[in-house]
Motif scaffolding. Sequence first.
Motif, mmCIF file in Angstrom:
data_model
loop_
_atom_site.group_PDB
_atom_site.id
_atom_site.type_symbol
_atom_site.label_atom_id
_atom_site.label_comp_id
_atom_site.label_asym_id
_atom_site.label_seq_id
_atom_site.Cartn_x
_atom_site.Cartn_y
_atom_site.Cartn_z
ATOM 1 N N ILE A 91 0.621 -0.694 0.184
ATOM 2 C CA ILE A 91 -0.071 -0.210 0.078
ATOM 3 C C ILE A 91 0.710 1.265 0.170
ATOM 4 C CG2 ILE A 91 -1.650 1.013 1.345
ATOM 5 C CD1 ILE A 91 -2.694 -1.756 2.252
ATOM 6 N N PHE A 92 1.309 1.281 0.808
ATOM 7 C CA PHE A 92 2.721 2.542 1.022
ATOM 8 C C PHE A 92 3.890 3.122 -0.052
ATOM 9 C CE2 PHE A 92 0.339 2.253 4.922
ATOM 10 C CZ PHE A 92 -0.838 3.497 5.296
ATOM 11 N N VAL A 93 3.995 1.639 -0.678
ATOM 12 C CA VAL A 93 4.981 1.826 -1.066
ATOM 13 C C VAL A 93 5.388 1.816 -2.888
ATOM 14 C CG1 VAL A 93 7.707 1.267 -1.102
ATOM 15 C CG2 VAL A 93 6.483 1.539 0.763
ATOM 16 N N HIS A 94 4.693 0.015 -2.873
ATOM 17 C CA HIS A 94 4.897 -0.095 -4.629
ATOM 18 C C HIS A 94 3.543 -0.385 -4.699
ATOM 19 C CE1 HIS A 94 8.468 -2.230 -2.939
ATOM 20 N NE2 HIS A 94 8.360 -2.661 -1.571
ATOM 21 N N ALA A 95 2.666 -0.267 -5.012
ATOM 22 C CA ALA A 95 1.410 -0.681 -5.353
ATOM 23 C C ALA A 95 1.614 0.381 -6.627
ATOM 24 C CB ALA A 95 -0.002 -0.352 -4.400
ATOM 25 N N GLY A 96 1.705 1.628 -6.598
ATOM 26 C CA GLY A 96 1.587 2.778 -7.961
ATOM 27 C C GLY A 96 3.327 2.763 -8.380
ATOM 28 N N ASN A 97 4.166 1.331 -8.163
ATOM 29 C CA ASN A 97 5.175 1.201 -9.502
ATOM 30 C C ASN A 97 4.142 0.040 -10.307
ATOM 31 O OD1 ASN A 97 6.272 3.881 -8.090
ATOM 32 N ND2 ASN A 97 7.363 2.450 -6.246
ATOM 33 N N GLY A 98 4.117 -0.549 -10.151
ATOM 34 C CA GLY A 98 3.692 -1.195 -11.315
ATOM 35 C C GLY A 98 4.189 -2.460 -10.600
ATOM 36 N N LEU A 99 4.428 -3.900 -11.195
ATOM 37 C CA LEU A 99 4.055 -5.605 -11.149
ATOM 38 C C LEU A 99 5.636 -5.365 -11.022
ATOM 39 C CD1 LEU A 99 3.339 -7.703 -9.902
ATOM 40 C CD2 LEU A 99 4.001 -8.293 -13.045
ATOM 41 N N PHE A 100 6.804 -5.064 -11.858
ATOM 42 C CA PHE A 100 7.868 -5.581 -11.651
ATOM 43 C C PHE A 100 8.694 -4.778 -10.465
ATOM 44 C CE2 PHE A 100 6.259 -6.547 -15.908
ATOM 45 C CZ PHE A 100 6.111 -7.788 -15.435
ATOM 46 N N VAL A 101 9.545 -5.648 -10.017
ATOM 47 C CA VAL A 101 10.766 -5.224 -8.732
ATOM 48 C C VAL A 101 12.054 -3.874 -9.138
ATOM 49 C CG1 VAL A 101 12.596 -6.957 -8.853
ATOM 50 C CG2 VAL A 101 11.274 -6.067 -6.893
ATOM 51 N N ASP A 102 12.239 -4.242 -10.529
ATOM 52 C CA ASP A 102 12.849 -3.097 -11.174
ATOM 53 C C ASP A 102 12.677 -2.273 -11.676
ATOM 54 O OD1 ASP A 102 11.940 -3.997 -13.434
ATOM 55 O OD2 ASP A 102 12.962 -4.027 -15.181
ATOM 56 N N LYS A 103 11.377 -1.473 -11.341
ATOM 57 C CA LYS A 103 10.694 -0.074 -11.263
ATOM 58 C C LYS A 103 10.020 -0.055 -9.739
ATOM 59 C CE LYS A 103 10.477 -0.327 -16.309
ATOM 60 N NZ LYS A 103 12.061 0.047 -16.600
ATOM 61 N N GLY A 104 10.587 -0.466 -9.127
ATOM 62 C CA GLY A 104 9.985 -0.886 -7.347
ATOM 63 C C GLY A 104 8.444 -0.899 -7.214
ATOM 64 N N GLY A 105 8.155 -2.289 -7.767
ATOM 65 C CA GLY A 105 6.784 -2.512 -8.135
ATOM 66 C C GLY A 105 6.664 -3.893 -7.014
ATOM 67 N N TYR A 106 5.916 -4.098 -6.965
ATOM 68 C CA TYR A 106 5.090 -4.720 -5.887
ATOM 69 C C TYR A 106 5.184 -6.885 -6.037
ATOM 70 C CZ TYR A 106 0.948 -5.080 -9.143
ATOM 71 O OH TYR A 106 0.176 -5.866 -9.642
ATOM 72 N N GLU A 107 6.279 -7.100 -7.270
ATOM 73 C CA GLU A 107 6.201 -8.563 -7.573
ATOM 74 C C GLU A 107 6.738 -8.988 -5.829
ATOM 75 O OE1 GLU A 107 8.486 -10.177 -10.373
ATOM 76 O OE2 GLU A 107 10.144 -8.243 -10.553
ATOM 77 N N LEU A 108 7.987 -9.162 -5.298
ATOM 78 C CA LEU A 108 8.056 -9.228 -3.650
ATOM 79 C C LEU A 108 7.454 -9.732 -2.949
ATOM 80 C CD1 LEU A 108 10.736 -10.735 -2.984
ATOM 81 C CD2 LEU A 108 11.504 -8.573 -2.541
ATOM 82 N N VAL A 109 6.580 -8.132 -2.430
ATOM 83 C CA VAL A 109 6.083 -8.263 -1.269
ATOM 84 C C VAL A 109 4.407 -8.904 -1.514
ATOM 85 C CG1 VAL A 109 6.563 -5.607 -0.753
ATOM 86 C CG2 VAL A 109 4.518 -6.344 -2.168
ATOM 87 N N LEU A 110 4.128 -9.193 -3.031
ATOM 88 C CA LEU A 110 3.535 -10.196 -3.089
ATOM 89 C C LEU A 110 3.355 -11.488 -3.106
ATOM 90 C CD1 LEU A 110 0.412 -10.042 -4.466
ATOM 91 C CD2 LEU A 110 1.486 -10.356 -6.564
ATOM 92 N N THR A 111 4.991 -11.630 -3.603
ATOM 93 C CA THR A 111 4.989 -13.159 -3.408
ATOM 94 C C THR A 111 5.639 -13.487 -2.078
ATOM 95 O OG1 THR A 111 6.232 -13.292 -5.449
ATOM 96 C CG2 THR A 111 7.018 -14.570 -4.188
ATOM 97 N N LEU A 112 6.121 -12.898 -1.471
ATOM 98 C CA LEU A 112 6.198 -13.592 -0.109
ATOM 99 C C LEU A 112 5.146 -12.872 0.703
ATOM 100 C CD1 LEU A 112 9.590 -10.706 0.600
ATOM 101 C CD2 LEU A 112 9.479 -13.155 0.627
ATOM 102 N N GLY A 113 4.569 -12.000 0.525
ATOM 103 C CA GLY A 113 2.770 -12.079 1.441
ATOM 104 C C GLY A 113 2.028 -13.581 1.236
#
Length: 146
Positions: A89-111
């Motif tokens: 919510i606070f860091v990654h949602a607005g950056n798309g999926l991919f981690v190289d763009k600051g996205g949420y793929e890592l937090v989605l997978t870990l969550g």
Amino acid sequence: MPATVRDVAMLLARIGVGIVFFAHGWQKLVTNGVDGTAAFFDQVGVPLPTVAAWFATGVELLGGAALILGAAVPIAGVLLALHMLGAFIFVHAGNGLFVDKGGYELVLTLGAASLLLAAVGAGRFSVDHLLAGRRRAAEPVPAGRA
């Protein structure tokens, strides 16, 4: 799937996810420092950034260690999943999926992995299983059941 294969898979998943969380907690504590983490949290709009930095550091270190050991896995899994929801919510949602763009793929997978471990438990090769076996052995046998 045979029980042993399932338990080994759970052990490996717990250890893998736990190592990643523990490493990130260690990074917040030692490399960035809790003050540096709090400054970043403040910059991205996390409420109560110092409290959140201590929470994030603690839940990653202790939750990661708990997953590795297989101790209190349902509790650790829920706390880690909620932590990843906050990161989303606070860091990654607005950056798309991919981690190289600051996205949420890592937090989605870990969550998701944390939530799954919370739901299915630690498995046979865990402190949780060892303690549950000791509790069962210590329970008195009801009258007429011996």
